[in-house]
Design an enzyme around this catalytic site. Structure first.
Site, PDB file in Angstrom:
ATOM      1  N   ASP A  35       0.820  -1.219   0.000  1.00  0.00           N
ATOM      2  CA  ASP A  35       0.000   0.000   0.000  1.00  0.00           C
ATOM      3  C   ASP A  35       0.845   1.256   0.000  1.00  0.00           C
ATOM      4  O   ASP A  35       2.044   1.213   0.275  1.00  0.00           O
ATOM      5  CB  ASP A  35      -0.816   0.041   1.299  1.00  0.00           C
ATOM      6  CG  ASP A  35      -2.048  -0.821   1.231  1.00  0.00           C
ATOM      7  OD1 ASP A  35      -2.469  -1.164   0.128  1.00  0.00           O
ATOM      8  OD2 ASP A  35      -2.573  -1.137   2.314  1.00  0.00           O
ATOM      9  N   LYS A  57      -3.432   3.849  -3.618  1.00  0.00           N
ATOM     10  CA  LYS A  57      -4.072   4.874  -4.442  1.00  0.00           C
ATOM     11  C   LYS A  57      -3.034   5.914  -4.836  1.00  0.00           C
ATOM     12  O   LYS A  57      -2.290   6.392  -3.997  1.00  0.00           O
ATOM     13  CB  LYS A  57      -5.173   5.522  -3.603  1.00  0.00           C
ATOM     14  CG  LYS A  57      -6.124   6.410  -4.389  1.00  0.00           C
ATOM     15  CD  LYS A  57      -7.323   6.732  -3.497  1.00  0.00           C
ATOM     16  CE  LYS A  57      -8.048   7.999  -3.864  1.00  0.00           C
ATOM     17  NZ  LYS A  57      -8.227   8.273  -5.264  1.00  0.00           N
ATOM     18  N   MET A 169      -8.048   9.425   9.610  1.00  0.00           N
ATOM     19  CA  MET A 169      -8.668   9.926   8.380  1.00  0.00           C
ATOM     20  C   MET A 169      -9.448  11.220   8.628  1.00  0.00           C
ATOM     21  O   MET A 169     -10.493  11.455   8.020  1.00  0.00           O
ATOM     22  CB  MET A 169      -9.561   8.842   7.754  1.00  0.00           C
ATOM     23  CG  MET A 169      -8.723   7.658   7.278  1.00  0.00           C
ATOM     24  SD  MET A 169      -9.655   6.164   6.958  1.00  0.00           S
ATOM     25  CE  MET A 169      -9.820   5.458   8.582  1.00  0.00           C
TER      26      MET A 169
HETATM   27  C1  LIG Z   1      -6.820   3.665   6.182  1.00  0.00           C
HETATM   28  S1  LIG Z   1      -6.183   4.158   7.723  1.00  0.00           S
HETATM   29  C2  LIG Z   1      -5.079   2.822   8.041  1.00  0.00           C
HETATM   30  C3  LIG Z   1      -4.598   2.769   9.449  1.00  0.00           C
HETATM   31  C4  LIG Z   1      -3.517   1.711   9.668  1.00  0.00           C
HETATM   32  N1  LIG Z   1      -4.008   0.389   9.399  1.00  0.00           N
HETATM   33  C5  LIG Z   1      -2.924   1.777  11.062  1.00  0.00           C
HETATM   34  O1  LIG Z   1      -3.169   0.864  11.886  1.00  0.00           O
HETATM   35  O2  LIG Z   1      -2.192   2.752  11.338  1.00  0.00           O
HETATM   36  C6  LIG Z   1      -5.130   5.483   7.273  1.00  0.00           C
HETATM   37  C7  LIG Z   1      -5.114   6.579   8.330  1.00  0.00           C
HETATM   38  O3  LIG Z   1      -4.212   6.234   9.363  1.00  0.00           O
HETATM   39  C8  LIG Z   1      -3.594   7.400   9.857  1.00  0.00           C
HETATM   40  N2  LIG Z   1      -2.149   7.292   9.632  1.00  0.00           N
HETATM   41  C9  LIG Z   1      -1.495   6.310   9.010  1.00  0.00           C
HETATM   42  N3  LIG Z   1      -0.165   6.535   9.030  1.00  0.00           N
HETATM   43  C10 LIG Z   1       0.009   7.705   9.690  1.00  0.00           C
HETATM   44  C11 LIG Z   1       1.148   8.481  10.062  1.00  0.00           C
HETATM   45  N4  LIG Z   1       2.404   8.098   9.750  1.00  0.00           N
HETATM   46  N5  LIG Z   1       0.933   9.623  10.748  1.00  0.00           N
HETATM   47  C12 LIG Z   1      -0.285  10.021  11.076  1.00  0.00           C
HETATM   48  N6  LIG Z   1      -1.401   9.340  10.764  1.00  0.00           N
HETATM   49  C13 LIG Z   1      -1.255   8.188  10.084  1.00  0.00           C
HETATM   50  C14 LIG Z   1      -4.184   8.578   9.116  1.00  0.00           C
HETATM   51  O4  LIG Z   1      -5.288   9.046   9.851  1.00  0.00           O
HETATM   52  C15 LIG Z   1      -4.619   7.923   7.825  1.00  0.00           C
HETATM   53  O5  LIG Z   1      -5.640   8.658   7.208  1.00  0.00           O
END
Ligand SMILES: C[S@@+](CC[C@H](N)C(=O)[O-])C[C@H]1O[C@@H](n2cnc3c(N)ncnc32)[C@H](O)[C@@H]1O
Length: 257
Positions: A35, A57, A169
């Protein structure tokens, strides 16, 4: 001979935050299906001969449909391959990992879930915010600010029952989200922080209150991926992030052996 599918959490961003088990199965991969939020450096842990398939994406382009991803995992698993499905954070936290595990299970393909460090706890931690803290927070909840089909979540119940709220998100919906939390009874002057690209060299964070955070984040051009943290613990960010920064400076002074 059936292959196997490993659903692997890549961690929040820093490639060193993958688990030992995640690194171990990457080294066995025939194919890695990855991803956008999985750190690109992690692909180097797979054999040079492993196929690398990007299913994230691209800006301005449609995401690969979830059914197609599941069909690919099943097809390659049935073909006898060791498949690593590498997903940002933890595969089962807003990652659709459950759907992919079900697809494998229904197709009779062996699979293993390798949990990851979720941004839900790593983003607050990297910003100096403990999600629980004696005297300040005895509970936390992780909520999506946007539903699978663009519909919002009803935040009122969770806002009333939980000390610390972590909203994923939320970057594109900060104004509505903070407003909804105030409408749900959270104090307008409650500490709040948004953390973008946590644990990566691009990490940026803005702290404020539920009332002023949206404008502060807009002024700082904070965008996705970002986690919103709301609760008294967010007020610790300044002190604890500063401590962390000096640790990093110290670490940077220790030459690598
Ligand atoms: C589809 S979700 C997936 C979450 C992922 N499975 C997890 O456990 O971190 C994606 C969201 O996770 C958060 N996110 C993921 N990586 C991040 C990062 N390095 N810093 C801040 N937020 C993050 C954001 O809110 C982003 O929109």
């Amino acid at each position: 001979v059936s292959g196997i599918v490993y659903l692997v959490g890549a961690g929040p961003g820093d490639p060193k935050l993958i688990t030992v088990r995640g690194a171990e199965v990457l080294a066995l991969a025939d194919v890695v299906v990855y991803d956008r939020l999985a750190a690109p450096e992690l692909l180097d842990l797979a054999p040079a001969t492993a196929e690398r398939v990007y299913v994230g994406k691209e800006p301005g382009r449609a995401a690969v449909p979830q059914e197609d991803i599941e069909a690919l995992l099943v097809e390659r698993g049935l073909a006898g391959d060791v498949v690593v499905r590498l997903k940002g954070g933890d595969p089962f936290v807003f990652g659709r990992g459950g759907e992919e595990a079900l697809a494998c299970s229904r197709a009779g393909i062996p699979f293993e879930v390798v949990p990851g460090v979720s941004a839900a706890v790593a983003a607050p931690a990297a910003a100096g915010i403990p999600v629980t803290h004696r005297g300040l927070a005895r509970s936390f909840a992780v909520v999506t600010a946007s539903g699978a089909h663009g519909d919002g979540v009803d935040l009122a119940a969770v806002a009333a029952a939980t000390d610390t709220l972590v909203l994923l998100m939320a970057a594109g919906k900060l104004e509505q989200t903070c407003r909804a939390l105030i409408d749900a009874g959270r104090p307008a002057d409650e500490p709040a922080a948004i953390v973008q690209w946590a644990t990566t060299p691009d990490q940026r964070q803005v702290t404020g209150t539920l009332a002023d955070l949206p404008a502060l984040a807009l002024a700082a051009s904070i965008g996705p991926p970002a986690a919103l943290v709301v609760g008294p613990v967010a007020a610790l960010a300044y002190e604890l992030a500063a401590a962390r920064a000096s640790e990093l400076t110290k670490a940077a002074c220790i030459p690598n052996s």
